[in-house]
Design an enzyme around this catalytic site. Structure first.
Site, PDB file in Angstrom:
ATOM      1  N   TYR A  10       0.860  -1.202   0.000  1.00 25.24           N
ATOM      2  CA  TYR A  10       0.000   0.000   0.000  1.00 25.24           C
ATOM      3  C   TYR A  10       0.886   1.239   0.000  1.00 25.24           C
ATOM      4  CZ  TYR A  10      -3.131  -3.603   1.932  1.00 25.24           C
ATOM      5  OH  TYR A  10      -3.839  -4.754   2.159  1.00 25.24           O
ATOM      6  N   TRP A  43      -3.614   6.364   2.689  1.00 28.31           N
ATOM      7  CA  TRP A  43      -4.984   5.848   2.816  1.00 28.31           C
ATOM      8  C   TRP A  43      -5.716   6.617   3.918  1.00 28.31           C
ATOM      9  CZ3 TRP A  43      -2.499   2.664  -0.423  1.00 28.31           C
ATOM     10  CH2 TRP A  43      -3.252   1.823  -1.234  1.00 28.31           C
ATOM     11  N   TRP A  48      -8.504   6.034   6.326  1.00 32.15           N
ATOM     12  CA  TRP A  48      -8.664   5.706   7.749  1.00 32.15           C
ATOM     13  C   TRP A  48      -7.349   5.211   8.351  1.00 32.15           C
ATOM     14  CZ3 TRP A  48     -11.903   1.050   9.902  1.00 32.15           C
ATOM     15  CH2 TRP A  48     -11.631  -0.119   9.217  1.00 32.15           C
ATOM     16  N   GLN A  77     -13.749   6.169   2.781  1.00 29.54           N
ATOM     17  CA  GLN A  77     -13.500   5.143   3.820  1.00 29.54           C
ATOM     18  C   GLN A  77     -14.103   5.602   5.140  1.00 29.54           C
ATOM     19  OE1 GLN A  77      -9.285   4.179   3.979  1.00 29.54           O
ATOM     20  NE2 GLN A  77      -9.693   2.101   3.283  1.00 29.54           N
ATOM     21  N   GLY A 135     -13.856  -0.551   4.251  1.00 31.95           N
ATOM     22  CA  GLY A 135     -12.592  -0.853   4.920  1.00 31.95           C
ATOM     23  C   GLY A 135     -12.455  -2.350   5.171  1.00 31.95           C
ATOM     24  N   ASP A 181     -12.840  -5.088   3.336  1.00 29.08           N
ATOM     25  CA  ASP A 181     -13.006  -5.259   1.891  1.00 29.08           C
ATOM     26  C   ASP A 181     -13.757  -6.489   1.402  1.00 29.08           C
ATOM     27  OD1 ASP A 181     -11.439  -3.043   1.968  1.00 29.08           O
ATOM     28  OD2 ASP A 181      -9.743  -3.900   0.891  1.00 29.08           O
ATOM     29  N   ARG A 204      -5.656 -13.261   0.302  1.00 34.00           N
ATOM     30  CA  ARG A 204      -6.233 -12.055  -0.310  1.00 34.00           C
ATOM     31  C   ARG A 204      -7.577 -12.387  -0.981  1.00 34.00           C
ATOM     32  NH1 ARG A 204      -4.443  -6.950   0.557  1.00 34.00           N
ATOM     33  NH2 ARG A 204      -5.410  -6.465  -1.440  1.00 34.00           N
ATOM     34  N   TYR A 231      -7.994 -12.492   5.053  1.00 35.16           N
ATOM     35  CA  TYR A 231      -8.262 -11.059   5.013  1.00 35.16           C
ATOM     36  C   TYR A 231      -9.405 -10.671   5.948  1.00 35.16           C
ATOM     37  CZ  TYR A 231      -7.440  -6.838   2.088  1.00 35.16           C
ATOM     38  OH  TYR A 231      -7.109  -5.603   1.603  1.00 35.16           O
ATOM     39  N   TRP A 232     -10.489 -10.098   5.443  1.00 35.21           N
ATOM     40  CA  TRP A 232     -11.563  -9.653   6.338  1.00 35.21           C
ATOM     41  C   TRP A 232     -12.647 -10.719   6.542  1.00 35.21           C
ATOM     42  CZ3 TRP A 232     -11.205  -5.334   9.273  1.00 35.21           C
ATOM     43  CH2 TRP A 232     -10.240  -4.376   8.909  1.00 35.21           C
ATOM     44  N   GLU A 285      -0.265  -7.310   9.276  1.00 40.34           N
ATOM     45  CA  GLU A 285      -1.525  -6.661   8.898  1.00 40.34           C
ATOM     46  C   GLU A 285      -2.724  -7.336   9.575  1.00 40.34           C
ATOM     47  OE1 GLU A 285      -1.959  -6.844   4.669  1.00 40.34           O
ATOM     48  OE2 GLU A 285      -3.657  -5.452   4.602  1.00 40.34           O
TER      49      GLU A 285
END
Ligand code: 2M8
Length: 437
Positions: free
Chosen positions: A28, A32, A34, A105, A165, A167, A199, A357-358, A401
């Protein structure tokens, strides 16, 4: 061996680019939205000038109508997709003279200013800084309530998963089901930089890019987006951050003598809190959920976002008591406390994936938000547990992360997931280690 605090400061220093901080080298490489807010909180403890610069740099990307983009492309880089040419924000007559994206965001900046105020030892100096940026942040809130609340409920919508956020939370799967996308040629870099299995998939990226292509056709005109975007969601995290930021702007506005703005914020705030509770709180799930405005339906799933209203003081004491049960021998902690807190998606769900990831892993900014929320409602012991788990990850693996929630699986790992030397993980560790609040 340098202390954890020194290590965290080093991460921020290495990611500092003259006037702002990138989230992660390579992965990244721009500023960005947030991320910058959380990063500014970290900087505030070690270098207040950099915290101020972080905020000012972000605001350089503000659009004429008050909109704040999710990425500001101050610099050039070839390591990220999609870059400024894909977002093509210049198509909007509202865009500024600097390259930005055309989506936003979670609006954290309002409460970040209040954090800076509390952290600073020179209250006069920080207040005069806040005075210089206050109106810009207010204009951002004004943008949200006048452009993104078509039914005037006090709840704003997001029109892209990247605006959330979070994603690729499984909740978006139910939106992707509602429309078809063409086969775009993708130029992904992320999957070459880190383990691709952690990802989002290429299929998901087709949806992400398709939405951007639609917005470009409409020149990022909010009225056209509200009318036509297949993704139009009232998200609990996004609205909680806006409400928390309203609250901070009210407090700071009173100190700065901004009477009219405070009155306007109070009006938005009352409606917003009421609608959060009447529309997004799910009694049976004991948490806040999502509303799909395009298809007029509730998306009843629990994620870590479901608990972020605690930080903004939205739930009643009774609702808060029901919510915390998920963290004590419950859905998120596991019946026998077998999970670290707090997974980004309901571990008892069939859609949960602890590595992706999320869709399950633990994120440090969400932990920090929930930690603050639990403290606000007096759940001190539980909040300390979240802090302890967070620091444990940093000490064991470093500033990754995201992290594996399962304690059993952690025993087999030697690192976290995603990018390493990740700025908000470092910044919020600095805050957790230093802040008395
Ligand atoms: C992730 O999102 C970006 C797109 O904005 C990406 O995957 O390319 C998310 O975790 C987001 O919340 C975060 O702000 C961003 C930068 O850290 O990365």
């Amino acid at each position: 061996m340098p202390s954890l605090l020194e290590q965290a400061s080093r991460v921020l220093n290495n990611n500092w680019k003259e006037t702002f901080t990138i989230p992660c080298e390579g992965l990244y490489p721009f500023q960005w939205n947030w991320d910058s807010g959380f990063i500014a909180i970290g900087w505030a403890h070690i270098d207040m000038d950099r915290a101020k610069s972080e905020v000012r740099s972000l605001l350089k990307g503000q659009w004429k109508n008050g909109f704040l983009p999710h990425i500001v492309f101050h610099n050039e880089s070839k390591t990220y997709y999609p870059g400024p040419e894909v977002h093509a924000a210049h198509l909007s007559d509202q865009s500024p003279g600097i390259k930005t994206s055309g989506i936003t965001q979670p609006p954290v900046l309002g409460f970040v200013l209040e954090e800076l105020y509390h952290i600073s030892e020179d209250k006069e100096d920080i207040l005069s800084f806040i005075d210089t940026v206050y109106d810009a942040v207010f204009r951002n809130h004004h943008y949200f309530y006048t452009h993104r609340d078509p039914e005037e409920e006090g709840l704003v919508y997001i029109c892209h998963n990247w605006e959330a956020g979070t994603d690729n939370t499984p909740v978006w799967d139910f939106i992707w089901e509602t429309f078809e996308v063409p086969d775009y040629e993708l130029d992904r870099k992320d999957t070459k930089l880190i383990d691709a299995s952690h990802r989002p998939t290429n299929k998901e990226y087709q949806y992400y890019i398709h939405l951007i292509e639609l917005f470009k056709q409409w020149r990022y005109d909010d009225a056209k987006i509200a009318q036509g975007s297949p993704f139009l969601v009232q998200d609990p995290l996004f609205n909680s951050m806006l409400i928390k930021s309203n609250e901070s702007l009210i407090t700071l506005g009173k100190r700065l003598g901004k009477k009219d703005k405070v009155a306007q914020l109070e009006e938005w705030q009352e409606k917003a809190i009421h609608s959060m509770n009447s529309k997004l709180y799910d009694e049976s799930l004991q948490g806040y959920v999502y509303y799909d405005l395009r298809n007029s339906r509730k998306l009843s799933h629990l994620s870590s976002s479901s608990f972020t209203p605690l930080m903004a003081g939205i739930p009643s004491e009774k609702q808060a008591a029901a919510m915390v049960q998920h963290f004590q021998n419950g859905r998120f902690s596991g019946e026998q406390d077998e999970n670290f807190l707090c997974a980004s998606f309901d571990p008892s769900s069939e859609f949960f994936n602890s590595k992706k990831y999320w869709r399950g892993p633990i994120w440090i900014n969400l932990n920090w938000i929930i930690y603050r929320g639990l403290k606000r409602y007096g759940y001190v012991e539980l909040s300390e547990k979240i802090k302890e788990h967070t620091i444990h990850f940093m000490n064991t693996y470093g500033f990754y992360e995201y992290f594996e929630p399962s304690k059993a699986l952690n025993n087999k790992l030697d690192k976290g997931y995603g990018g390493n030397n990740f700025s908000w993980s470092a910044a919020l560790t600095i805050d957790l280690l230093t802040n008395k609040r």
